[in-house]
Scaffold this active site. Sequence first.
Site, PDB file in Angstrom:
ATOM      1  N   CYS A  65      46.235  41.137  37.444  1.00  0.00           N
ATOM      2  CA  CYS A  65      45.708  40.568  38.696  1.00  0.00           C
ATOM      3  C   CYS A  65      44.570  39.592  38.459  1.00  0.00           C
ATOM      4  O   CYS A  65      44.193  38.831  39.355  1.00  0.00           O
ATOM      5  CB  CYS A  65      45.245  41.708  39.598  1.00  0.00           C
ATOM      6  SG  CYS A  65      44.017  42.753  38.799  1.00  0.00           S
TER       7      CYS A  65
HETATM    8  C1  LIG Z   1      47.934  45.626  36.719  1.00  0.00           C
HETATM    9  S1  LIG Z   1      48.352  46.427  35.268  1.00  0.00           S
HETATM   10  C2  LIG Z   1      49.820  47.294  35.755  1.00  0.00           C
HETATM   11  C3  LIG Z   1      49.591  48.755  35.872  1.00  0.00           C
HETATM   12  C4  LIG Z   1      50.796  49.602  36.163  1.00  0.00           C
HETATM   13  N1  LIG Z   1      51.491  49.239  37.337  1.00  0.00           N
HETATM   14  C5  LIG Z   1      50.393  51.066  36.247  1.00  0.00           C
HETATM   15  O1  LIG Z   1      50.872  51.777  37.118  1.00  0.00           O
HETATM   16  O2  LIG Z   1      49.568  51.488  35.437  1.00  0.00           O
HETATM   17  C6  LIG Z   1      48.979  45.129  34.273  1.00  0.00           C
HETATM   18  C7  LIG Z   1      49.540  45.577  32.949  1.00  0.00           C
HETATM   19  O3  LIG Z   1      50.121  44.434  32.305  1.00  0.00           O
HETATM   20  C8  LIG Z   1      49.969  44.603  30.914  1.00  0.00           C
HETATM   21  N2  LIG Z   1      50.152  43.274  30.287  1.00  0.00           N
HETATM   22  C9  LIG Z   1      49.322  42.211  30.383  1.00  0.00           C
HETATM   23  N3  LIG Z   1      49.832  41.168  29.687  1.00  0.00           N
HETATM   24  C10 LIG Z   1      51.008  41.569  29.159  1.00  0.00           C
HETATM   25  C11 LIG Z   1      51.989  40.935  28.340  1.00  0.00           C
HETATM   26  N4  LIG Z   1      51.849  39.663  27.947  1.00  0.00           N
HETATM   27  N5  LIG Z   1      53.081  41.650  27.972  1.00  0.00           N
HETATM   28  C12 LIG Z   1      53.210  42.955  28.358  1.00  0.00           C
HETATM   29  N6  LIG Z   1      52.302  43.601  29.130  1.00  0.00           N
HETATM   30  C13 LIG Z   1      51.221  42.923  29.531  1.00  0.00           C
HETATM   31  C14 LIG Z   1      48.582  45.202  30.772  1.00  0.00           C
HETATM   32  O4  LIG Z   1      48.449  45.871  29.533  1.00  0.00           O
HETATM   33  C15 LIG Z   1      48.511  46.132  31.983  1.00  0.00           C
HETATM   34  O5  LIG Z   1      48.872  47.441  31.632  1.00  0.00           O
END
Ligand SMILES: C[S@@+](CC[C@H](N)C(=O)[O-])C[C@H]1O[C@@H](n2cnc3c(N)ncnc32)[C@H](O)[C@@H]1O
Length: 382
Positions: A79
Amino acid sequence: MTGPIRCLEFFSGIGGLHHGLNIAGVHAEVVASFDVNEIANKVYAHNFKKEPSKKTIDRLTAKDIEKYQADCWLLSPPCQPYTQGGKMKDINDSRAKPLLHLIKLLSTLENPPTYLFLENVKNFEISQSRQELMTQLEALGYEINECLLSPIQFGIPNHRLRYYLTARRKQQPKNEENVHTSPTTKTTENRKIHTTWPFDQEQTFDVPELANFLEQLNDDDSFIVPSRYILRLHNFRLDIVLPSSTKTSCVTKAYGSNHIMTSGSLLQTKKLETMDYDWQDTASLLELGLRFLTPTEIGRLHAFPMPDYSSSSLGSNNGTKNESSSSGVPRHFFSPANLPHLAFPEGVNRQQQYRLLGNSLNCWVVAELLRCVLFVDSHHVE
Ligand SMILES: C[S@@+](CC[C@H](N)C(=O)[O-])C[C@H]1O[C@@H](n2cnc3c(N)ncnc32)[C@H](O)[C@@H]1O
């Protein structure tokens, strides 16, 4: 009977969308999940007995995705590109890259998913990232709903205003060559963003007191807010809540740390009759026994199925308020008793638990949107 809807869970974190899908009671399964965060993946694997792929999403190819023959994408991308704290750099923020990559990949797939669900913060709706997503979905013939909703509207004493998008592919565009120019009835600009629940006729759900979500901590004072965090505040109005409160504020990933000003509510455990706080006399606040909500309590407020949690007044899905989930009609909140539960494996410390929960989402809101909007006339709603 057809098989379960095959779902891919992108940005899976601790699996809030996966739990939401389970709570929805939809005939569906998560066939693969993706996240680069090793601690989140450890928690996910502990609970779902399946390791997420840690390959960065912006490097996934159409082939990587097509092999799962998935019919539904669940996405909760980072976000920060859309928040003040993240400087609202939108498509120019590197953290928006994996989402933009998936948007591009969609049109290259031989079989794009029939269903797509996305969660993000408020402000996503005014972003260029959302614009790019909509343009792609419209071109591919998806029917789209967007909304901005908070758990409190569903009968949960917590504010967490979030953007949700549901998209369902109505039909295969006849002429695949025209895929990028096919006409749609509604355009991105004139879409309504729903802000009531249910969308068409708002219903008021009774909100239970916070007490229903609290643990008995007995002599454990490790959740008490350190006095040095409180004494240095100068005339700042903290969000202090009581067990009888029916509102708490949005928990962020900084909760439990020294950032007590805006990271979430603090629970008053002493002098419960005092609600007239003297914000200038910070020492007086020390008498209130302010404590952090525990990770378990936040998990309950986020409607994760939690181990050893049954509250008579909330009911559970084995319990008193077990309403039919077959009709797609919104349900009164009950504490979900689905399996798997959310539990943290050994080695994930308290601050890490707070961070993961602060990054996560409300599973009940997701479940209701899946049941009542995305899959509403699908034979997959059980
Ligand atoms: C807003 S959180 C989502 C949380 C999830 N919905 C939960 O219930 O915990 C965004 C997630 O995207 C992951 N993320 C960020 N960049 C990423 C990438 N390039 N590839 C895979 N995951 C990624 C982060 O590690 C984080 O866990």
